[in-house]
Design a protein around this motif. Structure first.
Motif, mmCIF file in Angstrom:
data_model
loop_
_atom_site.group_PDB
_atom_site.id
_atom_site.type_symbol
_atom_site.label_atom_id
_atom_site.label_comp_id
_atom_site.label_asym_id
_atom_site.label_seq_id
_atom_site.Cartn_x
_atom_site.Cartn_y
_atom_site.Cartn_z
ATOM 1 N N UNK A 1 8.384 -31.390 28.594
ATOM 2 C CA UNK A 1 8.172 -31.973 26.997
ATOM 3 C C UNK A 1 7.272 -31.328 26.499
ATOM 4 N N UNK A 2 7.095 -31.371 25.316
ATOM 5 C CA UNK A 2 5.731 -30.954 24.611
ATOM 6 C C UNK A 2 5.629 -31.734 23.116
ATOM 7 N N UNK A 3 4.412 -31.945 22.808
ATOM 8 C CA UNK A 3 4.059 -32.599 21.562
ATOM 9 C C UNK A 3 3.408 -31.643 20.454
ATOM 10 N N UNK A 4 3.812 -31.354 19.441
ATOM 11 C CA UNK A 4 3.136 -30.824 18.277
ATOM 12 C C UNK A 4 2.062 -31.378 17.901
ATOM 13 N N UNK A 5 0.921 -30.773 17.786
ATOM 14 C CA UNK A 5 -0.329 -31.510 17.252
ATOM 15 C C UNK A 5 -0.585 -30.813 15.983
ATOM 16 N N UNK A 6 -0.985 -31.251 14.777
ATOM 17 C CA UNK A 6 -1.071 -30.646 13.597
ATOM 18 C C UNK A 6 -2.040 -31.549 12.551
ATOM 19 N N UNK A 7 -2.708 -30.784 11.843
ATOM 20 C CA UNK A 7 -3.617 -31.311 10.683
ATOM 21 C C UNK A 7 -2.977 -31.360 9.366
ATOM 22 N N UNK A 8 -2.809 -32.626 9.022
ATOM 23 C CA UNK A 8 -1.889 -32.493 7.650
ATOM 24 C C UNK A 8 -2.604 -31.833 6.298
ATOM 25 N N UNK A 9 -3.910 -31.448 6.439
ATOM 26 C CA UNK A 9 -4.538 -30.921 5.361
ATOM 27 C C UNK A 9 -4.992 -29.509 5.380
ATOM 28 N N UNK A 10 -4.659 -28.959 6.546
ATOM 29 C CA UNK A 10 -5.057 -27.319 6.972
ATOM 30 C C UNK A 10 -4.018 -26.580 6.448
ATOM 31 N N UNK A 11 -4.140 -25.492 5.842
ATOM 32 C CA UNK A 11 -3.082 -24.621 5.577
ATOM 33 C C UNK A 11 -3.440 -22.957 6.061
ATOM 34 N N UNK A 12 -4.507 -22.870 6.782
ATOM 35 C CA UNK A 12 -4.501 -21.666 7.346
ATOM 36 C C UNK A 12 -5.305 -21.822 8.729
ATOM 37 N N UNK B 1 3.767 -42.175 4.224
ATOM 38 C CA UNK B 1 4.954 -41.446 3.506
ATOM 39 C C UNK B 1 5.046 -39.987 4.034
ATOM 40 N N UNK B 2 3.803 -39.380 4.444
ATOM 41 C CA UNK B 2 3.612 -37.961 5.038
ATOM 42 C C UNK B 2 4.367 -37.938 6.338
ATOM 43 N N UNK B 3 3.969 -39.224 7.234
ATOM 44 C CA UNK B 3 4.824 -38.992 8.271
ATOM 45 C C UNK B 3 6.117 -39.367 8.378
ATOM 46 N N UNK B 4 6.680 -40.166 7.365
ATOM 47 C CA UNK B 4 8.124 -40.577 7.340
ATOM 48 C C UNK B 4 8.606 -39.262 6.961
ATOM 49 N N UNK B 5 8.397 -38.745 5.841
ATOM 50 C CA UNK B 5 8.855 -37.379 5.361
ATOM 51 C C UNK B 5 9.024 -36.171 6.507
ATOM 52 N N UNK B 6 7.882 -36.399 7.183
ATOM 53 C CA UNK B 6 8.007 -35.067 8.342
ATOM 54 C C UNK B 6 8.938 -35.510 9.319
ATOM 55 N N UNK B 7 9.042 -36.636 9.687
ATOM 56 C CA UNK B 7 10.239 -37.365 10.666
ATOM 57 C C UNK B 7 11.779 -37.018 10.041
ATOM 58 N N UNK B 8 11.743 -37.102 8.895
ATOM 59 C CA UNK B 8 13.089 -36.791 8.507
ATOM 60 C C UNK B 8 13.383 -35.229 8.380
ATOM 61 N N UNK B 9 12.434 -34.693 8.047
ATOM 62 C CA UNK B 9 12.591 -33.184 8.107
ATOM 63 C C UNK B 9 12.971 -32.535 9.452
ATOM 64 N N UNK B 10 12.189 -33.079 10.495
ATOM 65 C CA UNK B 10 12.253 -32.394 11.913
ATOM 66 C C UNK B 10 13.245 -33.544 12.836
ATOM 67 N N UNK B 11 13.551 -34.730 12.526
ATOM 68 C CA UNK B 11 14.269 -35.543 13.406
ATOM 69 C C UNK B 11 13.773 -35.979 14.486
ATOM 70 N N UNK B 12 12.117 -35.748 14.437
ATOM 71 C CA UNK B 12 11.322 -36.388 15.656
ATOM 72 C C UNK B 12 10.314 -37.353 15.374
ATOM 73 N N UNK B 13 9.993 -38.014 16.306
ATOM 74 C CA UNK B 13 9.049 -39.095 16.089
ATOM 75 C C UNK B 13 7.647 -38.415 15.475
ATOM 76 N N UNK B 14 7.036 -38.864 14.481
ATOM 77 C CA UNK B 14 6.115 -38.388 14.020
ATOM 78 C C UNK B 14 4.845 -39.536 13.838
#
Length: 354
Positions: free
Chosen positions: A249-260, A309-322
């Protein structure tokens, strides 16, 4: 064969951040304060530095007087080099008998006067970013036990914090789990590991296999990620770690404010779906059943009222726990791992397929 670097650091610690005033490049100091607060006596920063680790301010002299045993270089700038203006402080600390602990690429013995000062006082110079030798090449053979790897859309997006939080959550549930450190800060926290980014490229996957050896079938190795497959500066170490870890298994790690991409700002950050897809495709080389089990997001840069709200929306988009692993914990991802990868369930599925 020696399998990992083992550390016996002497607490309490003085965390040196000097003139580094951004959290991104002071992540070593921040990580140690976050996960080992009981070992930290204070911080040492230069005048005018606004970055505060939230621990007492100490000079070298004050640190020695209150019994500090080690000065830890708490910064990790790009390239891992040390500014010349820091050397005077390090020499002073060594003269006072404090061990000097560094996870940077440059070796402490190379700084003028530092080795002499340490020899005179009996202090140790500890270079954490020194991999054990010899190391094997990777063999890609299946081994017992479960493994979950932290991967990222970029560097410095919370892979270490997520791995530590997930290990804590798994243990709190009664699951067998071990944090496997692959970077110098993680090694300082765990006391052992292999600094993967200091390993010669041919041996990265072999080192990753050593970090997460064969184990009890239901034991989870929670492996700290390094770099990012999408960062041209560090993608090589990320791929070798992915292949050698052989994660279930792997977990994606991400910064919500980073664009580049941090070290290559001309390159846009990948989407979460692109990140999941590439890791699945590359990971299948050594584990055909690899899957993404969740997303850990650093939401600290978002307004407080927007994080949920950001985490809920991302979870809906990906179908994954966020989750935000620091604010929320990783309990939800840990629960999913234990339920979906239980040995009994895997055996049942195997009988059904047969």
């Amino acid at each position: 064969m020696t399998t990992t670097v083992s550390l016996q650091l002497k607490p309490p610690y003085l965390i040196f951040i000097g003139d580094v005033d951004t959290q991104l490049y002071a992540k070593t100091g921040l990580g140690i304060v976050q996960w080992c607060p009981e070992l930290v006596a204070g911080q040492l920063r230069f005048a005018g530095n606004t970055l505060d680790l939230g621990v007492p301010e100490l000079t070298v002299q004050q640190a020695a007087e209150v019994g500090v045993k080690s000065l830890i270089v708490g910064v990790a700038p790009i390239g891992g080099t040390v500014d010349d203006c820091w050397v005077e402080v390090l020499v002073e600390a060594a003269k006072s008998g404090l061990d000097i602990v560094s996870g940077l690429h440059v070796r402490l013995e190379d700084f003028p006067g530092l080795a002499v000062a340490a020899n005179a006082s009996g202090a140790q110079l500890i270079n954490v970013r020194t991999p054990p030798m010899p190391l094997p090449i990777g063999n890609g053979q299946k081994r017992a036990g479960r493994r979950v790897l932290m991967v990222g859309t970029d560097c410095a997006v919370g892979k270490k914090y997520t791995a530590l939080a997930l290990t804590k959550s798994l243990k709190s549930m009664g699951a067998k789990a071990t944090f496997r450190a692959t970077g110098h800060t993680g090694i300082m926290i765990a006391g052992n590991g292999i600094p993967i980014d200091a390993v010669v490229s041919d041996f990265v996957s072999g080192a990753a296999e050593l970090i997460s050896p064969a184990n009890n079938p239901e034991h989870w190795d929670v492996i700290e990620g390094q770099g990012s497959l999408f960062n041209p500066s560090y993608a090589g170490v990320s791929l070798g770690l992915l292949h050698g870890s052989q994660p279930d298994a792997f977990v994606i790690c991400h910064d919500a404010t980073r664009s580049v991409i941090d070290s290559c700002p001309h390159i846009p950050l990948p989407t979460i779906s692109e990140c999941i897809d590439l890791h699945r495709r590359c990971g299948k080389l050594t584990n055909p059943d690899i899957s993404c089990v969740g997303i850990s997001v650093n939401t600290s840069g978002l307004p407080v009222d927007q994080r949920a709200a950001y985490l809920r929306e991302l979870s809906v988009q990906t179908g994954l726990i966020c989750v935000d692993s620091v604010i929320d914990s990783c309990d939800a991802i840990a629960n999913y791992l234990v339920s979906e990868f239980s040995l009994n369930k895997a055996n049942d599925q195997g009988h059904q397929h047969a």
